[in-house]
Design a protein around this motif. Structure first.
Motif, PDB file in Angstrom:
ATOM      1  N   PRO A 206       6.538   5.947  17.843  1.00  0.00           N
ATOM      2  CA  PRO A 206       5.370   6.590  18.256  1.00  0.00           C
ATOM      3  C   PRO A 206       4.213   6.078  17.314  1.00  0.00           C
ATOM      4  N   SER A 207       3.048   6.214  18.087  1.00  0.00           N
ATOM      5  CA  SER A 207       1.677   5.715  17.393  1.00  0.00           C
ATOM      6  C   SER A 207       1.494   6.781  16.445  1.00  0.00           C
ATOM      7  N   PRO A 208       0.692   6.169  15.185  1.00  0.00           N
ATOM      8  CA  PRO A 208       0.368   7.257  14.123  1.00  0.00           C
ATOM      9  C   PRO A 208      -0.779   8.223  14.800  1.00  0.00           C
ATOM     10  N   ALA A 209      -0.953   9.240  14.088  1.00  0.00           N
ATOM     11  CA  ALA A 209      -2.277  10.376  14.512  1.00  0.00           C
ATOM     12  C   ALA A 209      -3.505   9.749  14.814  1.00  0.00           C
ATOM     13  N   ASP A 210      -3.784   8.735  14.111  1.00  0.00           N
ATOM     14  CA  ASP A 210      -5.124   8.308  14.394  1.00  0.00           C
ATOM     15  C   ASP A 210      -5.279   7.265  15.653  1.00  0.00           C
ATOM     16  N   GLY A 211      -4.048   7.114  16.183  1.00  0.00           N
ATOM     17  CA  GLY A 211      -4.255   6.359  17.480  1.00  0.00           C
ATOM     18  C   GLY A 211      -3.932   4.862  17.270  1.00  0.00           C
ATOM     19  N   ARG A 212      -3.679   4.239  15.906  1.00  0.00           N
ATOM     20  CA  ARG A 212      -3.497   3.035  15.806  1.00  0.00           C
ATOM     21  C   ARG A 212      -1.925   2.807  16.103  1.00  0.00           C
ATOM     22  N   GLN A 213      -1.710   1.362  16.803  1.00  0.00           N
ATOM     23  CA  GLN A 213      -0.144   1.227  17.112  1.00  0.00           C
ATOM     24  C   GLN A 213       0.437   0.837  15.584  1.00  0.00           C
ATOM     25  N   GLU A 214       1.603   1.255  15.456  1.00  0.00           N
ATOM     26  CA  GLU A 214       2.502   1.246  14.120  1.00  0.00           C
ATOM     27  C   GLU A 214       2.872  -0.229  14.383  1.00  0.00           C
ATOM     28  N   ASP A 215       2.932  -0.938  13.285  1.00  0.00           N
ATOM     29  CA  ASP A 215       3.284  -2.425  12.911  1.00  0.00           C
ATOM     30  C   ASP A 215       5.024  -2.015  12.937  1.00  0.00           C
ATOM     31  N   LYS A 216       5.551  -3.283  13.676  1.00  0.00           N
ATOM     32  CA  LYS A 216       6.925  -3.188  13.695  1.00  0.00           C
ATOM     33  C   LYS A 216       7.713  -3.399  12.320  1.00  0.00           C
ATOM     34  N   TYR A 217       6.758  -4.591  11.703  1.00  0.00           N
ATOM     35  CA  TYR A 217       7.280  -4.979  10.410  1.00  0.00           C
ATOM     36  C   TYR A 217       7.279  -3.670   9.194  1.00  0.00           C
ATOM     37  N   ASP A 218       6.687  -2.767   9.648  1.00  0.00           N
ATOM     38  CA  ASP A 218       6.446  -1.620   8.553  1.00  0.00           C
ATOM     39  C   ASP A 218       7.703  -0.988   8.343  1.00  0.00           C
ATOM     40  N   LYS A 219       8.652  -1.173   9.328  1.00  0.00           N
ATOM     41  CA  LYS A 219       9.922  -0.424   9.242  1.00  0.00           C
ATOM     42  C   LYS A 219      10.984  -1.224   8.534  1.00  0.00           C
ATOM     43  N   LEU A 220      10.659  -2.570   8.339  1.00  0.00           N
ATOM     44  CA  LEU A 220      11.571  -3.350   7.580  1.00  0.00           C
ATOM     45  C   LEU A 220      11.370  -3.458   6.040  1.00  0.00           C
ATOM     46  N   PRO A 221      12.569  -3.542   5.294  1.00  0.00           N
ATOM     47  CA  PRO A 221      12.258  -3.567   3.987  1.00  0.00           C
ATOM     48  C   PRO A 221      11.562  -4.659   3.431  1.00  0.00           C
ATOM     49  N   LYS A 222      10.654  -4.584   2.286  1.00  0.00           N
ATOM     50  CA  LYS A 222       9.896  -5.745   1.847  1.00  0.00           C
ATOM     51  C   LYS A 222      10.661  -6.662   1.208  1.00  0.00           C
ATOM     52  N   ASP A 223      11.578  -7.485   1.818  1.00  0.00           N
ATOM     53  CA  ASP A 223      12.382  -8.513   1.161  1.00  0.00           C
ATOM     54  C   ASP A 223      11.958  -9.798   1.478  1.00  0.00           C
ATOM     55  N   VAL A 224      11.676 -10.640   0.712  1.00  0.00           N
ATOM     56  CA  VAL A 224      11.176 -11.975   0.853  1.00  0.00           C
ATOM     57  C   VAL A 224      12.138 -13.125   0.074  1.00  0.00           C
ATOM     58  N   SER A 225      12.317 -14.227   0.471  1.00  0.00           N
ATOM     59  CA  SER A 225      13.148 -15.095  -0.065  1.00  0.00           C
ATOM     60  C   SER A 225      12.286 -16.531  -0.283  1.00  0.00           C
ATOM     61  N   ILE A 226      12.766 -17.103  -1.276  1.00  0.00           N
ATOM     62  CA  ILE A 226      11.683 -18.131  -1.554  1.00  0.00           C
ATOM     63  C   ILE A 226      12.452 -19.465  -2.277  1.00  0.00           C
ATOM     64  N   SER A 227      12.224 -20.509  -1.916  1.00  0.00           N
ATOM     65  CA  SER A 227      13.001 -21.686  -2.702  1.00  0.00           C
ATOM     66  C   SER A 227      12.168 -21.818  -3.830  1.00  0.00           C
ATOM     67  N   MET A 228      12.725 -22.581  -4.776  1.00  0.00           N
ATOM     68  CA  MET A 228      12.146 -22.867  -6.127  1.00  0.00           C
ATOM     69  C   MET A 228      12.763 -24.156  -6.676  1.00  0.00           C
ATOM     70  N   PHE A 229      12.088 -25.070  -7.332  1.00  0.00           N
ATOM     71  CA  PHE A 229      12.632 -26.329  -7.940  1.00  0.00           C
ATOM     72  C   PHE A 229      13.233 -25.841  -9.306  1.00  0.00           C
ATOM     73  N   ASP A 230      14.232 -26.444  -9.411  1.00  0.00           N
ATOM     74  CA  ASP A 230      15.062 -26.127 -10.735  1.00  0.00           C
ATOM     75  C   ASP A 230      14.714 -27.245 -11.616  1.00  0.00           C
ATOM     76  N   ARG A 231      14.118 -27.300 -12.429  1.00  0.00           N
ATOM     77  CA  ARG A 231      13.765 -28.369 -13.462  1.00  0.00           C
ATOM     78  C   ARG A 231      14.630 -28.203 -14.738  1.00  0.00           C
ATOM     79  N   GLY A 232      15.803 -27.127 -14.747  1.00  0.00           N
ATOM     80  CA  GLY A 232      16.268 -27.050 -15.965  1.00  0.00           C
ATOM     81  C   GLY A 232      15.655 -26.434 -17.169  1.00  0.00           C
ATOM     82  N   GLN A 233      14.327 -25.629 -16.967  1.00  0.00           N
ATOM     83  CA  GLN A 233      13.472 -25.188 -18.121  1.00  0.00           C
ATOM     84  C   GLN A 233      14.012 -23.879 -18.531  1.00  0.00           C
ATOM     85  N   VAL A 234      15.020 -23.290 -17.929  1.00  0.00           N
ATOM     86  CA  VAL A 234      15.334 -21.810 -18.099  1.00  0.00           C
ATOM     87  C   VAL A 234      16.391 -21.717 -19.209  1.00  0.00           C
ATOM     88  N   SER A 235      15.979 -21.328 -20.455  1.00  0.00           N
ATOM     89  CA  SER A 235      16.917 -21.184 -21.528  1.00  0.00           C
ATOM     90  C   SER A 235      18.004 -19.954 -21.169  1.00  0.00           C
TER      91      SER A 235
END
Length: 534
Positions: free
Chosen positions: A39-68
């Motif tokens: 349902p819409s919030p009390a202030d009348g705005r449409q609830e965003d469907k993504y707000d129900k999802l976990p804030k999980d994000v994955s990202i690629s990264m260049f491994d340059r062998g720099q982490v000891s």
């Protein structure tokens, strides 16, 4: 996730918003991923469907062998933990080997294991992902969810063509600083020049003559003929750039699109490289020195006189080791020399830095935009410089390293996570940023000088970015091996294979593989897009 369903869902949002005033049913639908709208919030705005999802994000990264090992891994370390705490995003890092990045990403994509955010420096690769339908347009996400990046793009509209494909925006990027526009450089031993009474070369003929003197006249003074005049891990690129051509780019010749390796300029660059090799002025093993270990060994042990390498970065480490072995050595940057075609700079990057794209199967694009906005606001600065009072102190607003070794171990790899960075800089800033010990300052001065020289002459690039045509990209990819083989054969086989024969064979093979059609496609692409190049 079906891209057309996603685009319909986003397009339908304004309709639902309007209808919500009269009909409540629109707010109770199920989105394409199965998440209920609620349902819409009390202030009348449409609830965003993504707000129900976990804030999980994955990202690629260049491994340059720099982490000891005591820092952790690229997936889990102090900075990944810090990102999660500060951004509110549960970030997952997917490292790929730097020298095999595209191959590894392709495997992940094919097996549906690719991360949400996929990035590369190579616009052509991003274009391939667009054509293959791997990534999705992000115009609506940026417009709806972004504040910081949207504002940045409005202030830097010249970036828009680089991230636009077929009229839609498929990536986010920031402007390169001067130190990331510059790439390749040439270094020469000034102490060797002085000892032999020579001046720094300014033409290709003088360049060869100086190299010959470095070979014949014992510049290191050990009484042995054991010096190697020219080494380097950007050797082929360096010669080509000085002749105003590159082996991967298209050029405009009398208004016609032509592929770089088929041009006379490329043949002349091959001839110069071959002459240098035939005279014994180059390291005989540079074609097989894939990890640059031999080039580094020859330079740092004082056996080489000219290095075709980078303006800074890895070369600074090489210079540090050289000076540790011989404090009297004087490596200095050398301006690219002129050829019969004039004077050009060595390889320089286009203004757009890292291209960050959205996987079409991404579950929560809103969280991804929030993460990128956080990077733009403040995340990038700490990831690039570390913690104030621990890794740097501010000097006139510029972060100055307090301990070069500590920074190298604890912070240097973190820079990899700052895929967006709205930073500006001047060459002189390098001296302020560097640690203040005498050696670090000396190396920073050399970096600053070499940066100025590396950007003094423009690298020849007739068009700002390359055609994004899948047939052309596939042809170039398969043709690269042919170019590499012909170049190596011509350079190393003396009189048995001339540069003239090499360029003839390159053109024949280009034509056989469909080069004529590629040139026609490239011309059509140029005529269609040239208005965007201004």
């Amino acid at each position: 996730m079906n891209m057309s369903v996603k685009k319909w869902t986003l397009a339908a949002l304004p309709v639902c918003l309007a209808a919500a005033v009269v009909v409540s049913g629109c707010s109770k639908g199920t989105d394409s991923s199965g998440a209920a709208g609620g349902p819409s919030p009390a202030d009348g705005r449409q609830e965003d469907k993504y707000d129900k999802l976990p804030k999980d994000v994955s990202i690629s990264m260049f491994d340059r062998g720099q982490v000891s090992s005591d820092e952790g891994t690229y997936e889990e370390n102090r900075w990944v933990k810090w990102i999660r705490e500060q951004s509110g995003i549960q970030l997952k890092v997917v490292p790929v080997p730097r020298n095999q990045a595209q191959d590894k990403l392709n495997v992940l994509i094919a097996s549906n294991q690719a991360p949400d955010l996929i990035w590369e420096y190579d616009r052509n690769y991003i274009g391939n992902l667009v054509t293959q339908g791997v990534i999705q347009p992000i115009d609506e996400y940026i417009d709806k969810y972004s504040t910081s990046y949207k504002k940045y793009l409005q202030e830097n509209p010249e970036l828009k063509p680089y991230i636009t494909f077929d009229g839609k925006m498929y990536a986010v990027t920031t402007k390169r600083t001067i130190s990331t526009v510059a790439n390749h450089g040439i270094w020469i031993r000034k102490d060797w020049l002085d000892k032999l009474g020579l001046k720094a070369p300014t033409t290709m003929e003088e360049f060869i003559a100086v190299a010959q003197a470095f070979k014949d006249r014992d510049p290191d003074g050990n009484g042995k003929a054991d010096t190697v005049p020219i080494i380097g891990y950007t050797t082929g690129d360096g010669y080509a750039a000085m002749f105003g051509v590159d082996w991967v780019d298209w050029y405009l010749e009398d208004g016609k699109m032509k592929y770089g390796p088929t041009l006379d300029r490329y043949g002349d660059a091959l001839a110069a490289e071959k002459t240098i090799y035939d005279l014994g002025l180059a390291d005989k093993e540079y074609f097989t020195d894939k990890d640059n270990s031999r080039a580094k060994q020859l330079w740092t042990t004082g056996k080489a006189g000219i290095c075709l390498c980078q303006w800074g970065g890895t070369t600074t480490t090489m210079n540090r080791d050289l000076l540790a072995n011989n404090p009297n050595a004087e490596p200095v940057p050398l301006e690219p020399v002129a050829t019969k075609y004039g004077k050009y700079g060595l390889y320089q990057e286009t203004p757009a830095y890292i291209y960050v794209t959205f996987n079409k199967n991404m579950k929560n694009p809103k969280a991804a935009v929030q993460y990128l906005d956080w990077l733009m606001d403040k995340g990038w600065f700490t990831l690039s410089n570390g913690n104030e009072g621990v890794h740097y102190k501010l000097m006139n607003g510029i972060p100055q390293k307090t301990d070069a070794d500590k920074f190298k171990k604890e912070v240097q790899y973190a820079n990899e996570y700052a895929v967006l960075r709205p930073m500006t800089e001047k060459p002189e800033d390098l001296l302020i940023k560097a640690a203040q010990d005498p050696l670090s300052q000396k190396l920073a001065k050399l970096e600053s000088d070499s940066l100025k020289i590396a950007t003094k002459n423009k690298f020849r690039r007739d068009i700002p970015y390359q055609p994004n045509i899948i047939e052309i990209n596939e042809l170039k990819a398969s043709f690269q091996k042919t170019i590499d083989e012909i170049r190596a054969k011509s350079v190393t086989q003396g009189k048995n294979y001339s540069a003239e024969k090499a360029i003839e064979d390159i053109r024949k093979e280009w034509k056989r593989l469909g080069g004529d059609k590629a040139e026609q496609q490239a011309q059509e692409w140029y005529e269609k897009n040239k208005a965007n190049f201004k």
